[in-house]
Enzyme design. Structure first.
Site, mmCIF file in Angstrom:
data_model
loop_
_atom_site.group_PDB
_atom_site.id
_atom_site.type_symbol
_atom_site.label_atom_id
_atom_site.label_comp_id
_atom_site.label_asym_id
_atom_site.label_seq_id
_atom_site.Cartn_x
_atom_site.Cartn_y
_atom_site.Cartn_z
ATOM 1 C CG HIS A 163 -2.862 -0.881 -6.546
ATOM 2 N ND1 HIS A 163 -3.392 -0.242 -5.446
ATOM 3 C CD2 HIS A 163 -2.901 -2.197 -6.237
ATOM 4 C CE1 HIS A 163 -3.725 -1.121 -4.532
ATOM 5 N NE2 HIS A 163 -3.441 -2.337 -4.995
ATOM 6 N NE ARG B 32 -4.287 -1.472 0.070
ATOM 7 C CZ ARG B 32 -4.387 -2.523 -0.761
ATOM 8 N NH1 ARG B 32 -3.420 -2.799 -1.606
ATOM 9 N NH2 ARG B 32 -5.475 -3.265 -0.766
ATOM 10 C CD GLU C 51 -2.621 3.184 -5.357
ATOM 11 O OE1 GLU C 51 -3.668 2.557 -5.559
ATOM 12 O OE2 GLU C 51 -1.545 2.637 -5.102
HETATM 13 N N1 LIG Z 1 -0.074 -4.228 -5.285
HETATM 14 C C1 LIG Z 1 -1.036 -5.111 -5.303
HETATM 15 O O1 LIG Z 1 -1.646 -5.323 -6.335
HETATM 16 C C2 LIG Z 1 -1.383 -5.898 -4.057
HETATM 17 C C3 LIG Z 1 -1.876 -7.196 -4.221
HETATM 18 C C4 LIG Z 1 -2.156 -7.937 -3.081
HETATM 19 C C5 LIG Z 1 -1.995 -7.375 -1.821
HETATM 20 N N2 LIG Z 1 -1.546 -6.109 -1.695
HETATM 21 C C6 LIG Z 1 -1.349 -5.516 -0.368
HETATM 22 O O2 LIG Z 1 -0.343 -6.283 0.278
HETATM 23 C C7 LIG Z 1 -0.733 -6.501 1.623
HETATM 24 C C8 LIG Z 1 -0.117 -7.782 2.100
HETATM 25 O O3 LIG Z 1 -0.719 -8.882 1.437
HETATM 26 P P1 LIG Z 1 -0.509 -10.370 1.964
HETATM 27 O O4 LIG Z 1 -1.337 -11.257 1.148
HETATM 28 O O5 LIG Z 1 0.924 -10.677 2.060
HETATM 29 O O6 LIG Z 1 -1.137 -10.241 3.402
HETATM 30 P P2 LIG Z 1 -0.914 -11.208 4.633
HETATM 31 O O7 LIG Z 1 -1.916 -10.813 5.639
HETATM 32 O O8 LIG Z 1 -0.853 -12.618 4.174
HETATM 33 O O9 LIG Z 1 0.566 -10.819 5.134
HETATM 34 C C9 LIG Z 1 0.888 -9.573 5.681
HETATM 35 C C10 LIG Z 1 1.972 -9.792 6.710
HETATM 36 O O10 LIG Z 1 2.419 -8.534 7.200
HETATM 37 C C11 LIG Z 1 2.714 -8.712 8.574
HETATM 38 N N3 LIG Z 1 2.791 -7.426 9.253
HETATM 39 C C12 LIG Z 1 1.816 -6.666 9.770
HETATM 40 N N4 LIG Z 1 2.334 -5.543 10.311
HETATM 41 C C13 LIG Z 1 3.677 -5.601 10.124
HETATM 42 C C14 LIG Z 1 4.750 -4.735 10.444
HETATM 43 N N5 LIG Z 1 4.590 -3.585 11.101
HETATM 44 N N6 LIG Z 1 5.997 -5.113 10.070
HETATM 45 C C15 LIG Z 1 6.223 -6.275 9.424
HETATM 46 N N7 LIG Z 1 5.233 -7.145 9.110
HETATM 47 C C16 LIG Z 1 3.974 -6.801 9.455
HETATM 48 C C17 LIG Z 1 1.611 -9.616 9.080
HETATM 49 O O11 LIG Z 1 1.981 -10.252 10.296
HETATM 50 C C18 LIG Z 1 1.480 -10.595 7.928
HETATM 51 O O12 LIG Z 1 2.279 -11.743 8.111
HETATM 52 C C19 LIG Z 1 -2.268 -6.527 1.581
HETATM 53 O O13 LIG Z 1 -2.814 -6.186 2.828
HETATM 54 C C20 LIG Z 1 -2.570 -5.516 0.524
HETATM 55 O O14 LIG Z 1 -2.692 -4.249 1.131
HETATM 56 C C21 LIG Z 1 -1.233 -5.360 -2.790
HETATM 57 O O1 LIG Z 2 -5.405 -5.978 -1.873
HETATM 58 C C1 LIG Z 2 -5.326 -6.476 -2.989
HETATM 59 O O2 LIG Z 2 -5.689 -7.652 -3.222
HETATM 60 C C2 LIG Z 2 -4.743 -5.696 -4.133
HETATM 61 O O3 LIG Z 2 -4.346 -4.451 -3.720
HETATM 62 C C3 LIG Z 2 -5.638 -5.712 -5.334
HETATM 63 O O4 LIG Z 2 -4.922 -6.282 -6.398
HETATM 64 C C4 LIG Z 2 -6.066 -4.350 -5.740
HETATM 65 O O5 LIG Z 2 -6.775 -4.410 -6.940
HETATM 66 P P1 LIG Z 2 -8.200 -3.718 -7.080
HETATM 67 O O6 LIG Z 2 -9.086 -4.343 -6.072
HETATM 68 O O7 LIG Z 2 -8.045 -2.260 -6.777
HETATM 69 O O8 LIG Z 2 -8.622 -4.012 -8.465
#
Ligand SMILES: NC(=O)c1ccc[n+]([C@@H]2O[C@H](COP(=O)([O-])OP(=O)(O)OC[C@H]3O[C@@H](n4cnc5c(N)ncnc54)[C@H](O)[C@@H]3O)[C@@H](O)[C@H]2O)c1
Ligand SMILES: O=C(O)[C@H](O)[C@H](O)COP(=O)(O)O
Length: 388
Positions: A255, A209, A238
């Site tokens: 993103h 994020r 964003e």
């Molecule tokens: N760019 C994209 O398209 C995209 C896609 C998927 C997810 N995301 C983002 O990525 C994030 C993570 O996804 P995920 O599937 O790995 O989630 P997840 O919940 O499986 O893993 C997140 C990890 O972060 C850890 N965490 C929380 N606070 C922390 C801190 N201060 N320091 C270090 N670690 C910490 C948690 O313990 C957890 O293990 C989502 O919450 C979402 O916001 C972005």
């Molecule tokens: O949290 C997530 O899964 C990702 O940030 C996700 O890929 C965002 O995509 P959107 O929902 O905005 O299409």
């Protein structure tokens, strides 16, 4: 018949939910209380704020689903007080994010010179997406260090502190949820002081994020520290990233790290399974039936002699440079338009996401070993075929 309101950027809704009711697709960022008032089921993505004001006129709601990993756009406490079941799609696009970050690192290594294999990579947040990046890196033989204070006492892997990770790693990849309160809050986790503490020549990737990095501070630090290399898929504010930041970034995308065809399909499919459970019905549809078959029947691989040949294979799946180029063009063109044209409807950031051609994951490509060298590790990277 139920009324199902779904984000227009969610694939396979008709195929999975069509039997259950009438489907209305909407622009998720602009969804208004009046539009949401008759919904029995609300299916959103990350751009819709689901809270008391969106649902103030709705008395029918039976289920809210978000086809995303992140849940920061959902007021889950509010839904709980109304007794509305909610589900997100944990892990749905983790493989996509893992492969995206791995490909970005290969691109950077190619651009900056040097070998990714020689670097130590730090993963901040060792959940689904962080672990997916680690899996790719470890398959390639890269040293990976993890920081995750939330799970470190219950997870058998080794963890280190953030300060130690910053001191020891050449590459840092961020994979935390955005949280604004609590001992481990992540809002501006990388503030000016922490950005200044990055060691010489660090590569910093953010695929979680935007607000995990203070973007204003990042501009300030990066202007003084050209040695730092940035890969940003997510941005503070964003869909309006700070334009001054974009030229300072090596690889810039809107993103879309999680935008693989499989990742998006998995997200919708997980919500279908959850809703069927809530309704007490059998989920008899299959996800594989939704996806086109393997993207290419097979690709012959004789050997992967060096980093360049691995990058070529990765680019066969996804050439990140195309999205980077289009992003810069789209956002710069966008900023030259008068403000009324640059409305939410026409926002280049959102348009690029809407029109994005979803890539396939490594697993969609079947490799055949036609040589005598060991390329079995490509299966650990995620490809199909070899060694199976
Ligand atoms: N760019 C994209 O398209 C995209 C896609 C998927 C997810 N995301 C983002 O990525 C994030 C993570 O996804 P995920 O599937 O790995 O989630 P997840 O919940 O499986 O893993 C997140 C990890 O972060 C850890 N965490 C929380 N606070 C922390 C801190 N201060 N320091 C270090 N670690 C910490 C948690 O313990 C957890 O293990 C989502 O919450 C979402 O916001 C972005
Ligand atoms: O949290 C997530 O899964 C990702 O940030 C996700 O890929 C965002 O995509 P959107 O929902 O905005 O299409």
């Amino acid at each position: 018949m139920m009324k199902i309101i779904a984000d227009e950027n969610m694939p396979y809704v008709q195929e999975l939910f069509g039997d259950l009711g009438t489907i209305e697709t909407v622009n998720g960022r602009e969804l208004a209380p009046e539009q949401a008032k008759d919904a029995d089921v609300l299916l959103v993505r990350s751009v819709t704020q689901v809270n008391g004001s969106l649902l103030a006129l709705n008395n029918n709601l039976k289920f809210v689903g978000s086809a995303t990993i992140g849940t920061d756009h959902i007021d889950t406490d509010y839904l709980a007080t109304r007794g509305v079941p909610f589900s997100n799609a944990p892990g749905c696009n983790a493989t996509a994010v893992g492969e995206f970050a791995f490909i970005a690192m290969l691109e950077l290594a190619n651009r900056c010179g040097g070998q990714l294999k020689d670097k130590t990579v730090g993963i901040v947040g060792a959940g689904n997406t962080g672990s997916a990046v680690a899996k790719c890196l470890q398959a390639y033989g890269v040293t990976v260090l993890l920081h995750d204070p939330v799970i470190q006492d219950s997870d058998p892997r080794d963890f280190i502190s953030l300060d130690e990770l910053i001191a020891r790693c050449d590459v840092i990849s961020l994979h935390v949820p955005i949280t604004k309160t609590g001992e481990h809050k992540t809002w501006y986790l990388f503030d000016e002081a922490r950005l200044n503490s990055l060691k010489q020549g660090t590569w910093l990737l953010n695929c979680c994020r935007g607000e995990v990095i203070d973007n204003r501070a990042l501009i300030k630090v990066k202007l003084k520290r050209p040695d730092i290399k940035l890969v940003l898929d997510v941005w503070e504010g964003e869909p309006n990233p700070m334009h001054e930041l974009i030229p300072l970034v090596e690889l810039a995308t809107p993103h879309i790290a999680g935008y693989s065809l499989e990742g998006k399909a998995r997200g919708t499919f997980m919500l279908y399974q959850q809703l069927m459970q809530v309704l007490g019905k059998d989920a008899d549809k299959s996800m594989t039936a939704l996806l086109p078959s393997l993207w290419s029947v097979q690709l012959d691989i004789e050997s992967i002699p060096n980093q360049k040949s691995l990058l070529q294979l990765a680019r066969f799946i996804y050439d990140l440079r195309d999205d980077d180029e289009l992003f810069r063009k789209t956002i710069l063109d966008d900023s030259s338009k008068p403000p009324q044209v640059n409305s939410l409807n026409n926002n280049g950031f959102d348009l690029m996401r809407k029109n994005h051609l979803h890539r396939r994951e490594f697993s969609a490509l079947r490799l055949v070993n036609t040589g005598h060298s060991d390329v079995n590790w490509l299966t650990n990277l995620g490809f199909s075929g070899i060694g199976q």
